[in-house]
Design a protein around this motif. Structure first.
Motif, PDB file in Angstrom:
ATOM      1  N   VAL A   1       0.851  -1.188   0.000  1.00  0.00           N
ATOM      2  CA  VAL A   1       0.000   0.000   0.000  1.00  0.00           C
ATOM      3  C   VAL A   1       0.887   1.239   0.000  1.00  0.00           C
ATOM      4  CG1 VAL A   1      -1.788   1.299   1.199  1.00  0.00           C
ATOM      5  CG2 VAL A   1      -1.795  -1.194   1.289  1.00  0.00           C
ATOM      6  N   VAL A   2       0.595   2.170  -0.896  1.00  0.00           N
ATOM      7  CA  VAL A   2       1.299   3.447  -0.955  1.00  0.00           C
ATOM      8  C   VAL A   2       0.300   4.541  -0.619  1.00  0.00           C
ATOM      9  CG1 VAL A   2       2.638   5.041  -2.372  1.00  0.00           C
ATOM     10  CG2 VAL A   2       2.908   2.569  -2.686  1.00  0.00           C
ATOM     11  N   GLY A   3       0.556   5.270   0.461  1.00  0.00           N
ATOM     12  CA  GLY A   3      -0.378   6.263   0.946  1.00  0.00           C
ATOM     13  C   GLY A   3      -0.430   7.519   0.095  1.00  0.00           C
ATOM     14  N   ALA A   4      -1.416   8.351   0.381  1.00  0.00           N
ATOM     15  CA  ALA A   4      -1.604   9.595  -0.356  1.00  0.00           C
ATOM     16  C   ALA A   4      -0.361  10.467  -0.248  1.00  0.00           C
ATOM     17  CB  ALA A   4      -2.813  10.333   0.189  1.00  0.00           C
ATOM     18  N   ASP A   5       0.023  11.074  -1.373  1.00  0.00           N
ATOM     19  CA  ASP A   5       1.141  12.015  -1.452  1.00  0.00           C
ATOM     20  C   ASP A   5       2.490  11.388  -1.120  1.00  0.00           C
ATOM     21  OD1 ASP A   5      -0.579  14.192  -2.116  1.00  0.00           O
ATOM     22  OD2 ASP A   5      -1.129  14.349  -0.012  1.00  0.00           O
ATOM     23  N   ALA A   6       2.560  10.076  -1.036  1.00  0.00           N
ATOM     24  CA  ALA A   6       3.857   9.418  -0.866  1.00  0.00           C
ATOM     25  C   ALA A   6       4.601   9.407  -2.198  1.00  0.00           C
ATOM     26  CB  ALA A   6       3.668   7.999  -0.350  1.00  0.00           C
ATOM     27  N   GLN A   7       5.919   9.221  -2.131  1.00  0.00           N
ATOM     28  CA  GLN A   7       6.746   9.200  -3.334  1.00  0.00           C
ATOM     29  C   GLN A   7       7.619   7.947  -3.319  1.00  0.00           C
ATOM     30  OE1 GLN A   7       8.816  12.938  -4.172  1.00  0.00           O
ATOM     31  NE2 GLN A   7       7.488  13.969  -2.664  1.00  0.00           N
ATOM     32  N   ILE A   8       7.569   7.210  -4.417  1.00  0.00           N
ATOM     33  CA  ILE A   8       8.367   5.992  -4.566  1.00  0.00           C
ATOM     34  C   ILE A   8       9.332   6.209  -5.721  1.00  0.00           C
ATOM     35  CG2 ILE A   8       8.319   3.500  -4.819  1.00  0.00           C
ATOM     36  CD1 ILE A   8       6.740   4.588  -2.395  1.00  0.00           C
ATOM     37  N   GLY A   9      10.633   6.170  -5.438  1.00  0.00           N
ATOM     38  CA  GLY A   9      11.643   6.533  -6.418  1.00  0.00           C
ATOM     39  C   GLY A   9      11.975   5.442  -7.420  1.00  0.00           C
ATOM     40  N   PRO A  10      12.770   5.793  -8.436  1.00  0.00           N
ATOM     41  CA  PRO A  10      13.143   4.849  -9.485  1.00  0.00           C
ATOM     42  C   PRO A  10      13.855   3.622  -8.921  1.00  0.00           C
ATOM     43  CG  PRO A  10      13.750   7.095 -10.097  1.00  0.00           C
ATOM     44  CD  PRO A  10      13.333   7.143  -8.660  1.00  0.00           C
ATOM     45  N   GLY A  11      13.479   2.466  -9.430  1.00  0.00           N
ATOM     46  CA  GLY A  11      14.159   1.233  -9.051  1.00  0.00           C
ATOM     47  C   GLY A  11      13.842   0.728  -7.657  1.00  0.00           C
ATOM     48  N   ALA A  12      12.987   1.400  -6.948  1.00  0.00           N
ATOM     49  CA  ALA A  12      12.618   0.925  -5.615  1.00  0.00           C
ATOM     50  C   ALA A  12      11.794  -0.351  -5.743  1.00  0.00           C
ATOM     51  CB  ALA A  12      11.833   1.985  -4.862  1.00  0.00           C
ATOM     52  N   ARG A  13      11.925  -1.220  -4.741  1.00  0.00           N
ATOM     53  CA  ARG A  13      11.148  -2.463  -4.730  1.00  0.00           C
ATOM     54  C   ARG A  13      10.412  -2.579  -3.395  1.00  0.00           C
ATOM     55  NH1 ARG A  13      10.506  -7.450  -7.051  1.00  0.00           N
ATOM     56  NH2 ARG A  13       9.976  -9.139  -5.607  1.00  0.00           N
ATOM     57  N   LEU A  14       9.099  -2.654  -3.453  1.00  0.00           N
ATOM     58  CA  LEU A  14       8.269  -2.744  -2.261  1.00  0.00           C
ATOM     59  C   LEU A  14       7.498  -4.054  -2.306  1.00  0.00           C
ATOM     60  CD1 LEU A  14       8.977   0.310  -2.510  1.00  0.00           C
ATOM     61  CD2 LEU A  14       6.712   0.803  -1.594  1.00  0.00           C
ATOM     62  N   ASP A  15       7.709  -4.889  -1.315  1.00  0.00           N
ATOM     63  CA  ASP A  15       7.084  -6.207  -1.255  1.00  0.00           C
ATOM     64  C   ASP A  15       6.363  -6.338   0.085  1.00  0.00           C
ATOM     65  OD1 ASP A  15       6.321  -8.842  -1.281  1.00  0.00           O
ATOM     66  OD2 ASP A  15       8.287  -9.647  -1.790  1.00  0.00           O
ATOM     67  N   GLY A  16       5.025  -6.298   0.061  1.00  0.00           N
ATOM     68  CA  GLY A  16       4.265  -6.384   1.294  1.00  0.00           C
ATOM     69  C   GLY A  16       4.513  -5.207   2.211  1.00  0.00           C
ATOM     70  N   ALA A  17       4.758  -4.035   1.646  1.00  0.00           N
ATOM     71  CA  ALA A  17       5.071  -2.840   2.432  1.00  0.00           C
ATOM     72  C   ALA A  17       3.811  -2.029   2.695  1.00  0.00           C
ATOM     73  CB  ALA A  17       6.097  -1.984   1.694  1.00  0.00           C
ATOM     74  N   VAL A  18       3.800  -1.325   3.835  1.00  0.00           N
ATOM     75  CA  VAL A  18       2.729  -0.379   4.151  1.00  0.00           C
ATOM     76  C   VAL A  18       3.373   0.995   4.283  1.00  0.00           C
ATOM     77  CG1 VAL A  18       0.856   0.219   5.713  1.00  0.00           C
ATOM     78  CG2 VAL A  18       1.454  -2.187   5.367  1.00  0.00           C
ATOM     79  N   ILE A  19       3.135   1.843   3.307  1.00  0.00           N
ATOM     80  CA  ILE A  19       3.752   3.167   3.248  1.00  0.00           C
ATOM     81  C   ILE A  19       2.671   4.196   3.575  1.00  0.00           C
ATOM     82  CG2 ILE A  19       5.115   4.760   1.867  1.00  0.00           C
ATOM     83  CD1 ILE A  19       6.410   1.973   2.283  1.00  0.00           C
ATOM     84  N   PHE A  20       2.842   4.900   4.700  1.00  0.00           N
ATOM     85  CA  PHE A  20       1.839   5.864   5.126  1.00  0.00           C
ATOM     86  C   PHE A  20       1.933   7.141   4.284  1.00  0.00           C
ATOM     87  CE2 PHE A  20       1.177   4.412   9.839  1.00  0.00           C
ATOM     88  CZ  PHE A  20       0.742   3.171   9.379  1.00  0.00           C
ATOM     89  N   ASP A  21       0.914   7.981   4.429  1.00  0.00           N
ATOM     90  CA  ASP A  21       0.822   9.216   3.655  1.00  0.00           C
ATOM     91  C   ASP A  21       2.089  10.057   3.805  1.00  0.00           C
ATOM     92  OD1 ASP A  21      -1.725   8.280   3.283  1.00  0.00           O
ATOM     93  OD2 ASP A  21      -2.730   9.951   4.297  1.00  0.00           O
ATOM     94  N   GLY A  22       2.530  10.619   2.682  1.00  0.00           N
ATOM     95  CA  GLY A  22       3.616  11.579   2.703  1.00  0.00           C
ATOM     96  C   GLY A  22       5.012  11.009   2.867  1.00  0.00           C
ATOM     97  N   ALA A  23       5.142   9.694   2.952  1.00  0.00           N
ATOM     98  CA  ALA A  23       6.473   9.087   3.099  1.00  0.00           C
ATOM     99  C   ALA A  23       7.211   9.128   1.760  1.00  0.00           C
ATOM    100  CB  ALA A  23       6.354   7.661   3.601  1.00  0.00           C
ATOM    101  N   ILE A  24       8.530   9.092   1.833  1.00  0.00           N
ATOM    102  CA  ILE A  24       9.376   9.138   0.628  1.00  0.00           C
ATOM    103  C   ILE A  24      10.313   7.936   0.644  1.00  0.00           C
ATOM    104  CG2 ILE A  24      11.158  10.418  -0.618  1.00  0.00           C
ATOM    105  CD1 ILE A  24       9.980  12.984   0.598  1.00  0.00           C
ATOM    106  N   ILE A  25      10.264   7.150  -0.413  1.00  0.00           N
ATOM    107  CA  ILE A  25      11.167   6.016  -0.598  1.00  0.00           C
ATOM    108  C   ILE A  25      12.058   6.351  -1.784  1.00  0.00           C
ATOM    109  CG2 ILE A  25      11.343   3.532  -0.885  1.00  0.00           C
ATOM    110  CD1 ILE A  25       9.721   4.440   1.597  1.00  0.00           C
ATOM    111  N   GLU A  26      13.335   6.525  -1.523  1.00  0.00           N
ATOM    112  CA  GLU A  26      14.232   6.998  -2.582  1.00  0.00           C
ATOM    113  C   GLU A  26      14.682   5.853  -3.507  1.00  0.00           C
ATOM    114  OE1 GLU A  26      17.323   9.534  -1.198  1.00  0.00           O
ATOM    115  OE2 GLU A  26      15.985  10.756   0.016  1.00  0.00           O
ATOM    116  N   ALA A  27      15.404   6.240  -4.550  1.00  0.00           N
ATOM    117  CA  ALA A  27      15.774   5.323  -5.630  1.00  0.00           C
ATOM    118  C   ALA A  27      16.503   4.091  -5.092  1.00  0.00           C
ATOM    119  CB  ALA A  27      16.654   6.047  -6.637  1.00  0.00           C
ATOM    120  N   GLY A  28      16.108   2.932  -5.593  1.00  0.00           N
ATOM    121  CA  GLY A  28      16.820   1.691  -5.300  1.00  0.00           C
ATOM    122  C   GLY A  28      16.581   1.109  -3.924  1.00  0.00           C
ATOM    123  N   ALA A  29      15.774   1.732  -3.116  1.00  0.00           N
ATOM    124  CA  ALA A  29      15.505   1.189  -1.779  1.00  0.00           C
ATOM    125  C   ALA A  29      14.609  -0.039  -1.896  1.00  0.00           C
ATOM    126  CB  ALA A  29      14.849   2.240  -0.902  1.00  0.00           C
ATOM    127  N   ALA A  30      14.770  -0.965  -0.944  1.00  0.00           N
ATOM    128  CA  ALA A  30      13.933  -2.167  -0.889  1.00  0.00           C
ATOM    129  C   ALA A  30      13.209  -2.189   0.452  1.00  0.00           C
ATOM    130  CB  ALA A  30      14.778  -3.417  -1.063  1.00  0.00           C
TER     131      ALA A  30
END
Length: 367
Positions: A280-309
């Motif tokens: 789940v990616v919350g409202a206004d969150a940002q997921i960067g290039p090459g990031a991989r999210l598997d069974g993740a819960v991303i709350f509103d406004g969070a930022i996941i930068e490039a290549g993060a897992a």
């Protein structure tokens, strides 16, 4: 069956629902430092909203919330409940009263003869109408929803006889006589709630139900194999959210929105980011290039930068995870900042606002 009163002259519903939401949610800290556990985003909305929607779908619109910890959060968010098609009443505990005491504490706000009680941290899939039918046809004073689990040793067990009547409440044991466990949903006659001692902590499992059985009173079991999960730990919270997204767990709010991920309005996900496993990616969150999210819960406004897992983890409101970081089985608090190439594994918890520098925590030997 019609849970609501069919008599137009009656001002009282045939069935009321009580949801107990007073717990502090300590097992989910640090997320519950800023919000009560039932208000944490689960598949894109507060967990409690899924439960209210299930109750409303069963035709029950009169709901009492038994609050305590951060009680004002519930009333500020839901108001009178009209936006969800229900009528909400709030009753607040001044001190912790346990499940039985919490039920007794709302007694004066109960007007129906039949009261359906839910624990506010259980994700379930049983048909509420069927539980009520069991209660009515059996003539029980209390009916318990019981679920069958693969390994009941971690739970108290509730055996029933050939007619489905509860015969005992057993503590955890390594050799349980049944795989039926208490699922945390009860149907009470209102008069029985009035018998619970007032003004002190009371356990329904250790005090109320055993006393009723000792008196020869009728407690019925409604047994099924429906979806059931206690959402009290980070692992269960993540799995429950993912099960909702993937359609394994039911919710009236998610019809037609099932799949490997759920992205809320206003979120930005890079074209080559990978979202799987009920992420789940919350409202206004940002997921960067090459990031991989598997069974993740991303709350509103969070930022996941490039290549993060991010794997089987929760990232709080406004938190940031740096480039190339690995976050696995971890809880990251609101506004925390995890530096580039950090590795957080195996139950790590980062408190709100904490900043970890680049490569500040590693499990690998390379830097």
């Amino acid at each position: 069956m019609a849970p609501e009163s069919s008599n137009p002259e009656s001002s009282h519903p045939a069935v009321q629902a009580l949801i107990l939401v007073g717990g502090k949610g300590t097992r989910l800290r640090p997320l519950t430092l800023s919000a009560p556990k039932p208000m944490l985003p689960t598949a894109g909305v507060p967990f409690l909203t899924h439960l209210i929607a299930r109750i409303r779908e069963a035709g029950i619109t009169d709901i009492v919330l038994g609050t305590s910890y951060q009680a004002e959060v519930f009333s500020e968010y839901y108001g009178d409940g009209s936006d969800l098609g229900v009528r909400l009443t709030y009753v607040t505990e001044k001190e912790a009263l346990g499940t039985g005491g919490g039920i007794r504490n709302v007694y004066d706000s109960l007007t129906a003869d039949t009261v359906l009680v839910f624990n506010g941290d259980v994700l379930g899939g049983t048909d509420i109408r069927e539980v009520l039918d069991t209660h009515r046809t059996s003539g029980a004073e209390v009916t318990l929803h019981l679920v069958k689990v693969g390994d009941p040793r971690a739970f108290g067990c509730v055996p029933t006889d050939g007619d489905g009547r509860v015969t005992a409440f057993l503590e955890k044991t390594q050799d349980p006589p049944t795989n039926q466990i208490n699922a945390g949903t009860y149907v009470f006659r209102r008069s029985v709630i009035g018998e619970i001692p007032a003004g002190r902590a009371v356990s329904v499992e250790r005090e109320v139900f055993p006393r009723l059985l000792a008196e020869g009173r009728h407690i019925q079991g409604h047994v099924d194999g429906a979806y059931w999960r206690d959402m009290g730990t980070p692992e269960d919270f993540v799995r429950g959210s993912a099960d909702l997204v993937r359609g394994i767990a039911p919710s009236p709010l998610l019809d037609g929105e099932r799949g490997e991920s759920l992205v809320k309005e206003g979120a930005h996900v890079a074209a080559d980011a990978v979202l799987v496993g009920g992420t789940v990616v919350g409202a206004d969150a940002q997921i960067g290039p090459g990031a991989r999210l598997d069974g993740a819960v991303i709350f509103d406004g969070a930022i996941i930068e490039a290549g993060a897992a991010i794997e089987r983890s929760i990232v709080g409101f406004g938190a940031r995870v740096g480039r190339g970081a690995l976050i696995r089985d971890t809880v990251i608090g609101d506004q925390a900042h995890i530096g580039n190439r950090c590795e957080l594994l195996r139950g790590a918890r980062v408190w709100p606002g904490v900043q970890i520098p680049e490569t500040g925590i590693r499990f690998s030997t390379d830097v």
